[in-house]
Design a protein around this motif. Structure first.
Motif, PDB file in Angstrom:
ATOM      1  N   PHE A  28      15.133  -6.786   4.932  1.00 55.41           N
ATOM      2  CA  PHE A  28      13.852  -6.469   5.560  1.00 55.41           C
ATOM      3  C   PHE A  28      14.063  -5.969   6.988  1.00 55.41           C
ATOM      4  N   LYS A  29      14.958  -6.618   7.730  1.00 52.27           N
ATOM      5  CA  LYS A  29      15.269  -6.180   9.106  1.00 52.27           C
ATOM      6  C   LYS A  29      15.864  -4.778   9.111  1.00 52.27           C
ATOM      7  N   HIS A  30      16.785  -4.539   8.190  1.00 51.97           N
ATOM      8  CA  HIS A  30      17.435  -3.222   8.058  1.00 51.97           C
ATOM      9  C   HIS A  30      16.383  -2.147   7.771  1.00 51.97           C
ATOM     10  N   PHE A  31      15.486  -2.435   6.843  1.00 54.80           N
ATOM     11  CA  PHE A  31      14.405  -1.511   6.486  1.00 54.80           C
ATOM     12  C   PHE A  31      13.534  -1.215   7.705  1.00 54.80           C
ATOM     13  N   LYS A  32      13.159  -2.268   8.421  1.00 52.97           N
ATOM     14  CA  LYS A  32      12.298  -2.107   9.598  1.00 52.97           C
ATOM     15  C   LYS A  32      12.989  -1.258  10.664  1.00 52.97           C
ATOM     16  N   LEU A  54       2.366  -1.516   7.514  1.00 51.06           N
ATOM     17  CA  LEU A  54       3.584  -1.843   8.251  1.00 51.06           C
ATOM     18  C   LEU A  54       3.469  -1.233   9.643  1.00 51.06           C
ATOM     19  N   PRO A  55       3.660  -2.027  10.686  1.00 56.37           N
ATOM     20  CA  PRO A  55       3.460  -1.533  12.046  1.00 56.37           C
ATOM     21  C   PRO A  55       4.407  -0.383  12.403  1.00 56.37           C
ATOM     22  N   ASN A  56       3.903   0.494  13.266  1.00 52.53           N
ATOM     23  CA  ASN A  56       4.708   1.564  13.863  1.00 52.53           C
ATOM     24  C   ASN A  56       5.272   2.537  12.825  1.00 52.53           C
ATOM     25  N   ARG A  57       4.494   2.828  11.786  1.00 56.71           N
ATOM     26  CA  ARG A  57       4.885   3.811  10.770  1.00 56.71           C
ATOM     27  C   ARG A  57       3.632   4.544  10.316  1.00 56.71           C
ATOM     28  N   THR A  58       3.797   5.796   9.920  1.00 60.83           N
ATOM     29  CA  THR A  58       2.701   6.558   9.325  1.00 60.83           C
ATOM     30  C   THR A  58       2.830   6.444   7.810  1.00 60.83           C
ATOM     31  N   HIS A  59       1.827   5.846   7.171  1.00 63.85           N
ATOM     32  CA  HIS A  59       1.844   5.602   5.729  1.00 63.85           C
ATOM     33  C   HIS A  59       1.233   6.786   4.989  1.00 63.85           C
ATOM     34  N   VAL A  60       1.981   7.329   4.037  1.00 61.68           N
ATOM     35  CA  VAL A  60       1.486   8.379   3.147  1.00 61.68           C
ATOM     36  C   VAL A  60       1.608   7.832   1.728  1.00 61.68           C
ATOM     37  N   VAL A  61       0.483   7.740   1.043  1.00 59.16           N
ATOM     38  CA  VAL A  61       0.456   7.152  -0.298  1.00 59.16           C
ATOM     39  C   VAL A  61       0.082   8.239  -1.310  1.00 59.16           C
ATOM     40  N   ILE A  62       0.870   8.309  -2.366  1.00 51.66           N
ATOM     41  CA  ILE A  62       0.615   9.244  -3.458  1.00 51.66           C
ATOM     42  C   ILE A  62      -0.152   8.491  -4.539  1.00 51.66           C
ATOM     43  N   SER A  63      -1.316   9.030  -4.899  1.00 49.53           N
ATOM     44  CA  SER A  63      -2.140   8.381  -5.914  1.00 49.53           C
ATOM     45  C   SER A  63      -2.913   9.421  -6.707  1.00 49.53           C
TER      46      SER A  63
END
Length: 167
Positions: A28-32, A54-63
């Protein structure tokens, strides 16, 4: 750069019933560390499995669901549309699930894989990393311990540059 980032078991297992198969705090730390400040692309089910934005990330979701529009998330209908939202100079991380990884593999230049030393029942899998197309350029392994039930290795793969021959 387009990077796929995942934790997968010895048989490329990712998860079951929309949940991860293991709890590895260092993963999880590595991912962050790797994804902080960047765009992250994922499928709807992966987004729904997260504890929240998730903080400090731009989330793009495909749906494919036209009525899916959670607050603070960019929603698109395809991987092409997701990639088109990312500014040219930005790094982007594809974080799952299995179908999105499969689609994105052709576009990726890097894979950040946490290879977990386990074989567990799964219903979602990471695509095969073909040795003819990818080079393992970095690996850091860790033994199981009181916080990590399984041994694991952080692996970085980079796409091979095709070599052309002239005759």
């Amino acid at each position: 750069m387009i990077t796929l980032i995942a934790a997968a078991g010895l048989q490329n297992e990712l998860g079951k019933d929309n949940e991860l198969l293991w709890h590895l705090p260092n993963d999880f730390k590595h991912f962050k560390t790797l994804t902080a400040g960047h765009y992250i692309i994922m499928g709807r089910k992966t987004f729904e499995s997260l504890p929240g934005i998730l903080p400090n990330r731009t989330h793009v979701v495909i749906s494919r669901q036209t009525d899916f529009s959670p607050e603070g998330v960019l929603v698109v209908g395809s991987l092409d549309a997701a990639l088109s939202l990312v500014p040219n100079a930005e790094d982007v991380f594809v974080i799952g699930g299995g179908e999105i990884y499969q689609q994105a593999l052709a576009f990726a230049q890097r894979i950040e894989l946490t290879r977990v030393a386990a074989q567990l029942q799964a219903d979602t899998f990471f695509p095969e990393i073909k040795a003819a197309e990818w080079d393992l350029v970095q690996e850091e392994c860790h033994a199981a311990d009181e916080r990590h039930a399984y041994a694991y290795c952080f692996q970085r793969f980079e796409k091979r540059t095709p070599s052309f021959t002239t005759e």
